[in-house]
Design a protein around this motif. Structure first.
Motif: not given
Length: 297
Positions: A238-267
């Motif tokens: 409700r706060l951001l335009p749809l063109t910016l909303v789309g880019q916000m989905i990328l944060f799920e990918t970013l954090f999923a990568l981070i959690y994956g590295f922590v879970w697998e205990q690797r760089l």
């Protein structure tokens, strides 16, 4: 960012409950989502029903199907048959699809200004899946089925993101959280219909401890990702335009990568690090394009 951080935890759920199938995890998560949503919305149920017409209920059914039930089934099937890397590669283009659709709205930032961001996003998606895609597939048929399921998930969630934003804009009298809880109630109903299918497809015997772990993971994911994460996403929509909303989905990918590295205990590998940098640069570029759009001349 908060929604992405919480949604990224969903990728750990299959690891925490490996004894259960993706369909069972889907049913467990969304059944818990529906029950919790029903409890939370009960005090306001009568007042909400008074302003929600049949048209809104049909929209909620469609959004619950495309954004939750159907999307997760497609996604799980794609991972099982085509692999995580190929699925991540296809799903990584979600921001591109949503942003391109949003660019057609009146007063939206032109596609030309968003092109650098879209290219960076696409580059990050390619980097995520490149290494595993280089490995020969065990079965070309399975790879094709996985690809089709991943494309189905991409289309399904794109429809949800655009449609959900439309209804949040249209229903100003319903809060973002109440809309999330209503979606949860409907999604829970759909999960009930999937229980017989999940039981027929997998008759593996599980002991009490396994079911307790399954229940804990399902409730945890429902609260963290569906209740809190979706509420943050709806508020952002409700706060951001749809063109910016789309880019916000990328944060799920970013954090999923981070959690994956922590879970697998690797760089991260070189390509994973490159994907991380490209995705961050894509989001920053998109925000910059929108800031330029609103600056006074």
């Amino acid at each position: 960012m908060g929604a992405g951080a919480l949604w990224g935890l969903v990728f750990l759920a299959p690891e925490l409950a490996r004894a259960f199938t993706p369909l069972q995890l889907t049913v467990g998560r969304y059944l818990a989502y529906g029950v919790i949503s029903g409890v939370l919305i009960a005090p306001r149920w009568k007042s909400l029903v008074a302003v929600i017409t049949g048209r809104e209920w049909r929209a909620l059914c469609w959004l619950a199907l495309t954004g939750n039930t159907l999307y997760y089934i497609f996604l799980s099937s794609a991972v099982q048959t085509g692999g995580i890397a190929m699925t991540s590669l296809v799903i990584g283009f979600l921001p591109v699809a949503v942003t391109l659709i949003g660019s057609r709205a009146h007063g939206a930032v032109p596609v030309v200004k968003l092109l650098p961001s879209l290219l960076l996003c696409a580059g990050g998606a390619v980097c995520i899946g490149w290494q595993a895609l280089a490995v020969p597939a065990q079965s070309p048929v399975a790879q094709l089925v996985g690809l089709l399921c991943a494309v189905g998930a991409l289309i399904s969630w794109t429809i949800y993101a655009v449609g959900n934003r439309h209804w949040l804009e249209k229903l100003g009298t319903v809060s973002a959280q109440d809309w999330n809880l209503l979606t949860g109630v409907v999604t829970g109903g759909q999960a009930l219909l999937l229980i017989p299918i999940a039981l027929v497809l997998d008759r593996t015997h599980h002991d009490v401890s396994a079911w307790m772990q399954f229940a804990s993971v399902s409730i945890g994911v429902a609260v963290v990702a569906s209740i809190i994460g979706n509420a943050l996403w709806n508020r952002m929509s409700r706060l951001l335009p749809l063109t910016l909303v789309g880019q916000m989905i990328l944060f799920e990918t970013l954090f999923a990568l981070i959690y994956g590295f922590v879970w697998e205990q690797r760089l991260p590998t070189v390509l994973e690090a490159a994907a991380f940098v490209l995705i961050c640069a894509g989001v920053i570029s998109c925000i910059s394009a929108h800031r330029t759009q609103v600056e006074p001349h």
